[in-house]
Enzyme design. Structure first.
Site, PDB file in Angstrom:
ATOM      1  N   LYS A  24       0.838  -1.192   0.000  1.00 16.91           N
ATOM      2  CA  LYS A  24       0.000   0.000   0.000  1.00 16.91           C
ATOM      3  C   LYS A  24       0.875   1.245   0.000  1.00 16.91           C
ATOM      4  O   LYS A  24       1.897   1.301   0.695  1.00 16.91           O
ATOM      5  CB  LYS A  24      -0.917  -0.028   1.219  1.00 16.91           C
ATOM      6  CG  LYS A  24      -1.949   1.094   1.276  1.00 16.91           C
ATOM      7  CD  LYS A  24      -2.860   0.901   2.468  1.00 16.91           C
ATOM      8  CE  LYS A  24      -3.890   2.014   2.594  1.00 16.91           C
ATOM      9  NZ  LYS A  24      -4.793   1.806   3.745  1.00 16.91           N
ATOM     10  N   MET A  73      -6.043   8.674   3.376  1.00 13.78           N
ATOM     11  CA  MET A  73      -6.668   7.422   3.823  1.00 13.78           C
ATOM     12  C   MET A  73      -7.899   7.659   4.693  1.00 13.78           C
ATOM     13  O   MET A  73      -8.176   6.891   5.614  1.00 13.78           O
ATOM     14  CB  MET A  73      -5.660   6.547   4.579  1.00 13.78           C
ATOM     15  CG  MET A  73      -4.387   6.262   3.811  1.00 13.78           C
ATOM     16  SD  MET A  73      -3.304   5.074   4.625  1.00 13.78           S
ATOM     17  CE  MET A  73      -2.777   6.025   6.052  1.00 13.78           C
ATOM     18  N   SER A  99      -9.422   2.153   2.825  1.00 13.17           N
ATOM     19  CA  SER A  99      -8.408   2.857   2.053  1.00 13.17           C
ATOM     20  C   SER A  99      -7.369   1.925   1.410  1.00 13.17           C
ATOM     21  O   SER A  99      -6.537   2.385   0.643  1.00 13.17           O
ATOM     22  CB  SER A  99      -7.693   3.857   2.962  1.00 13.17           C
ATOM     23  OG  SER A  99      -6.996   3.209   4.015  1.00 13.17           O
ATOM     24  N   ILE A 120      -7.906   1.328  10.273  1.00 14.94           N
ATOM     25  CA  ILE A 120      -8.330   2.018  11.499  1.00 14.94           C
ATOM     26  C   ILE A 120      -9.840   2.182  11.534  1.00 14.94           C
ATOM     27  O   ILE A 120     -10.405   2.498  12.574  1.00 14.94           O
ATOM     28  CB  ILE A 120      -7.634   3.386  11.652  1.00 14.94           C
ATOM     29  CG1 ILE A 120      -7.757   3.917  13.094  1.00 14.94           C
ATOM     30  CG2 ILE A 120      -8.177   4.409  10.644  1.00 14.94           C
ATOM     31  CD1 ILE A 120      -6.936   5.154  13.383  1.00 14.94           C
ATOM     32  N   GLY A 121     -10.507   1.955  10.396  1.00 11.81           N
ATOM     33  CA  GLY A 121     -11.954   2.072  10.353  1.00 11.81           C
ATOM     34  C   GLY A 121     -12.592   1.128   9.359  1.00 11.81           C
ATOM     35  O   GLY A 121     -13.714   1.353   8.914  1.00 11.81           O
ATOM     36  N   GLY A 122     -11.839   0.080   8.978  1.00 13.78           N
ATOM     37  CA  GLY A 122     -12.330  -0.880   7.987  1.00 13.78           C
ATOM     38  C   GLY A 122     -11.481  -0.930   6.738  1.00 13.78           C
ATOM     39  O   GLY A 122     -11.844  -1.575   5.748  1.00 13.78           O
ATOM     40  N   SER A 123     -10.310  -0.292   6.750  1.00 11.41           N
ATOM     41  CA  SER A 123      -9.517  -0.096   5.533  1.00 11.41           C
ATOM     42  C   SER A 123      -8.912  -1.362   4.941  1.00 11.41           C
ATOM     43  O   SER A 123      -8.536  -1.371   3.774  1.00 11.41           O
ATOM     44  CB  SER A 123      -8.398   0.914   5.803  1.00 11.41           C
ATOM     45  OG  SER A 123      -8.944   2.192   6.008  1.00 11.41           O
TER      46      SER A 123
END
Length: 463
Positions: A24, A73, A99, A120-123
């Protein structure tokens, strides 16, 4: 004279000896830029590898490319002003998520067997679900993220974790074991990754849910969770009743924690850069005085936009005292979730099966109006529990949507995402107890083994 390959020299290859991997774009890879979608960083060439990239190299992997991401992101559409948009290989008119969407897309397309992302939130999990591949967000603390130009690293209430992405679960196991060994146990304590192969599936106890109490899921998503449960039962596992804490609370806390500085860190990082149109509303909303956000939310409620109104109210006030209260509430949520695992019917449970995302891969631009449909992803981020994604099925003709018509824009966007979704991949999320990542992987492997024998398993995108 050319130097013979390591194998010819009799050297022992590492667990990833000769395996091509993709990285990434946010991770430092010596000789390349880590831009985070910022044009001002385009010419800043890194001189050394990120610790996780170095760990992959040490295991014998060969980085072959860096992959796209959203600017900073901070949204779930992989697009930015520097590199442009990445499409979903299953349908070019749909998003590959974010992201870590570039990673998911390149793996789904068959161009890479293993990738490195963060979450951190579903990335890690949303792109994997959208593109029909596997991934895992490890237990909070197992693989701390060192990328420093996205969400503020000083915010430690909810922390980003590094994780592998691959087509199959067995490749995740190899990748995560390599990443886990990059952790300094003196700095980040915690047990080493256990062996998924040693987990006795017949002793597993699990629960399921398909409704977080906030955002209903598509019919194919409900079916996939039910089928995955049957696959585990066939392996000898036992499904039990489970009473979850208030799951929508996870979304409240994710918003409050990540917006605690009222987007000041984003504004600092974006100075001198062209700002992506999806970032501007976040900056505007985060910077609003609390009273003005309240007025705007009330206006949205009056016009039937209750979901957007609720999200608006979730942004933090910027008060340090409010942030401390958020951190305390995060700890309370973690304890409540763990207690619910312990107090399931008939005894503790090992894993929970649930939706990876409320709908199949959305159309491009959808996440501007529907940034986070439900708490399905935030549960793992706020609790810190390990959570993996395993592809199970594809949307069948005739089951695309049963969502009623609504004035609410988010409901309408979800309905539009479901329309024409037949053939798209559907995944299931497997959440385990903290530091029991190997148990999640074991359950995922059992589900995958049966899913791959089904006619509608999402093996490869159409050419």
């Amino acid at each position: 004279m050319s130097i013979p390959p390591a194998r010819a020299r009799g050297e022992k290859l590492g667990p990833l000896g000769g395996v091509p991997v993709t990285i990434k774009e946010c991770f430092d890879l010596a000789g390349t830029a880590s831009t985070f979608g910022l044009t001002t960083r385009r010419d800043e060439i890194e001189s050394k590898d990120d610790p996780y990239v170095a760990a992959l190299r040490a295991a014998g992997a060969i980085p072959i490319a860096k992959t796209n991401l959203p600017q900073l992101m901070i949204f779930t559409e992989t697009d930015n002003p520097l590199y442009g948009r990445t499409n979903n290989p299953w349908d070019l008119e749909r998003s590959c998520g974010g992201s870590s969407g570039g990673e998911a897309a390149v793996i789904a397309a068959g161009a890479s067997p293993l990738g490195l992302g963060n979450d951190i939130g579903g990335s890690l999990r949303v792109p994997a679900a959208f593109c029909g591949i596997a991934s895992i967000r490890p237990t909070a603390g197992r693989t701390p993220d060192y990328c420093a130009h996205g969400l503020p690293v000083g915010q430690t209430g909810i922390v980003s974790q590094v994780g592998p992405m691959a087509r199959y679960v067995e490749d995740l196991v190899v990748g995560l074991r390599v990443l886990d060994r990059a952790r300094d146990p003196f700095v980040v304590p915690g047990p080493e990754l256990g062996d998924p192969a040693a987990v006795d599936a017949s002793r597993l106890r699990f629960a399921t849910f398909t409704d977080d109490g906030e955002f209903p899921v598509a019919p194919a998503v409900r079916r996939a969770v039910a089928e995955a449960a049957q696959f585990l039962i066939a392996a000898g596992a036992k499904e039990v009743a489970w009473k979850a804490p208030s799951l929508s609370r996870a979304t409240d806390l994710l918003f409050a924690s990540l917006s605690a500085d009222r987007t000041q860190s984003f504004r600092r990082l974006l100075r001198g850069n062209r700002i992506d149109r999806r970032v501007r509303p976040l900056l505007l909303t985060g910077g609003m005085p609390t009273w003005l956000r309240g007025v705007a939310a009330s206006a949205l409620d009056a016009f039937g936009q209750r979901r957007s109104a609720r999200n608006l109210r979730r942004f933090a006030s910027g008060s340090v005292d409010d942030y401390w209260q958020t951190i305390e509430a995060i700890a309370d949520f973690r304890r409540a979730l763990l207690r619910s695992f312990e107090q399931a019917e008939g005894g503790p449970i090992d894993v929970v099966l649930c939706p990876a995302y409320a709908v199949p891969a959305v159309r491009h631009g959808a996440t501007e109006l529907m940034p986070m449909p439900g708490a399905y992803s935030p549960i793992a981020n706020v609790s810190g529990f390990p959570a993996g994604i395993v592809p199970v099925s594809r949307v069948r003709t005739g089951e695309e949507s049963d969502r009623p018509e609504s004035r609410d824009m988010m409901d309408r966007v979800a309905r539009e995402a479901e329309r024409g979704s037949a053939g798209l991949p559907i995944a299931v999320q497997v959440i385990a107890r903290p530091w029991r990542d190997h148990v999640a992987l074991a359950a995922m492997a059992k589900i995958e083994a049966v899913a791959r024998t089904q006619l509608d398993y999402p093996a490869r995108p159409p050419l």
